[in-house]
Design a protein around this motif. Sequence first.
Motif, mmCIF file in Angstrom:
data_model
loop_
_atom_site.group_PDB
_atom_site.id
_atom_site.type_symbol
_atom_site.label_atom_id
_atom_site.label_comp_id
_atom_site.label_asym_id
_atom_site.label_seq_id
_atom_site.Cartn_x
_atom_site.Cartn_y
_atom_site.Cartn_z
ATOM 1 N N ALA A 152 0.835 -1.207 0.000
ATOM 2 C CA ALA A 152 0.000 0.000 0.000
ATOM 3 C C ALA A 152 0.868 1.255 0.000
ATOM 4 O O ALA A 152 1.915 1.296 0.650
ATOM 5 C CB ALA A 152 -0.907 0.008 1.227
ATOM 6 N N PRO A 153 0.457 2.285 -0.727
ATOM 7 C CA PRO A 153 1.190 3.561 -0.701
ATOM 8 C C PRO A 153 1.210 4.128 0.719
ATOM 9 O O PRO A 153 0.205 4.103 1.427
ATOM 10 C CB PRO A 153 0.380 4.462 -1.644
ATOM 11 C CG PRO A 153 -0.471 3.545 -2.447
ATOM 12 C CD PRO A 153 -0.724 2.352 -1.606
ATOM 13 N N ILE A 154 2.349 4.645 1.131
ATOM 14 C CA ILE A 154 2.500 5.213 2.470
ATOM 15 C C ILE A 154 2.559 6.737 2.363
ATOM 16 O O ILE A 154 3.405 7.276 1.654
ATOM 17 C CB ILE A 154 3.791 4.707 3.144
ATOM 18 C CG1 ILE A 154 3.844 3.185 3.152
ATOM 19 C CG2 ILE A 154 3.902 5.276 4.562
ATOM 20 C CD1 ILE A 154 2.748 2.526 3.935
ATOM 21 N N PRO A 155 1.665 7.445 3.046
ATOM 22 C CA PRO A 155 1.705 8.913 2.981
ATOM 23 C C PRO A 155 3.021 9.471 3.525
ATOM 24 O O PRO A 155 3.616 8.925 4.443
ATOM 25 C CB PRO A 155 0.530 9.336 3.867
ATOM 26 C CG PRO A 155 -0.379 8.152 3.893
ATOM 27 C CD PRO A 155 0.515 6.963 3.839
ATOM 28 N N ASP A 156 3.459 10.572 2.927
ATOM 29 C CA ASP A 156 4.628 11.283 3.438
ATOM 30 C C ASP A 156 4.304 11.978 4.760
ATOM 31 O O ASP A 156 5.165 12.127 5.626
ATOM 32 C CB ASP A 156 5.084 12.341 2.432
ATOM 33 C CG ASP A 156 5.495 11.721 1.113
ATOM 34 O OD1 ASP A 156 6.509 11.013 1.087
ATOM 35 O OD2 ASP A 156 4.784 11.938 0.115
ATOM 36 N N LEU A 157 3.063 12.424 4.878
ATOM 37 C CA LEU A 157 2.616 13.138 6.076
ATOM 38 C C LEU A 157 1.183 12.726 6.386
ATOM 39 O O LEU A 157 0.331 12.704 5.496
ATOM 40 C CB LEU A 157 2.682 14.653 5.852
ATOM 41 C CG LEU A 157 2.094 15.530 6.952
ATOM 42 C CD1 LEU A 157 2.910 15.406 8.243
ATOM 43 C CD2 LEU A 157 2.031 16.998 6.507
#
Length: 230
Positions: A152-157
């Motif tokens: 899954a894509p991981i948010p930067d913030l």
Amino acid sequence: MRSGVLGLRLMGNGILWDTLMMKMKHISLLKRKRRNLMRVPYIALEGIDHAGKSTQISLIHKFLMKEYFPFIRIREPQDPYIMKAVRSVNGYKFKYEKEALALLFSADRILAINNIAWAEDRSFGILSDRSVVSSLAYQDNSEWVRVLNKFAPIPDLIIWIDIGVEEALKRSISDNPFEQEESLKRARENYEDIYKSGEFNIKRINGEQDIENVTEEIKEIVGGFLDDKN
């Protein structure tokens, strides 16, 4: 025949199978879109139901578009077929309800990589209503859920709009099982554990303030993050 049963049959015959197959198809693309490889900022708002995420997403999106550069807004689930399947499962009590929802949301995140790729091609940022952290919070942060969301894509913030369960119940008029006291309490405890672990870049703010104050805090955090990134 109850609509819930019909929804489950439809999901079993088509929707769930198709989305899982698409999930496998996009894994190789997703591997190169992890946080450390993304060229554009991916920011997510998190919190238990009725924390005010939808309101703040709208306000922060306007701020970003005016003060920085274009951002696309996304929310989970994004895929309309998955959303329909989630609604069929949600609230229909059966043995593997939680597992079915975890599968659906993880599949939706794999499909969401197309939105991220589209944004990257245009140098747009991504502003999301929820992220993988929601699954970890609402599906008990189990090892199985983590395996499902491995790509899954991981948010930067991540902005965690934190409100108490009592406040969430005051704001709720829904019979959605995710919005009941026990579910909200468990999810908030999981958010707390995830926040304290330091695994993700999470900034916590008090969501029980006035809307304007919450917005200003988010602007300050997001603005500082983007200024540092540039």
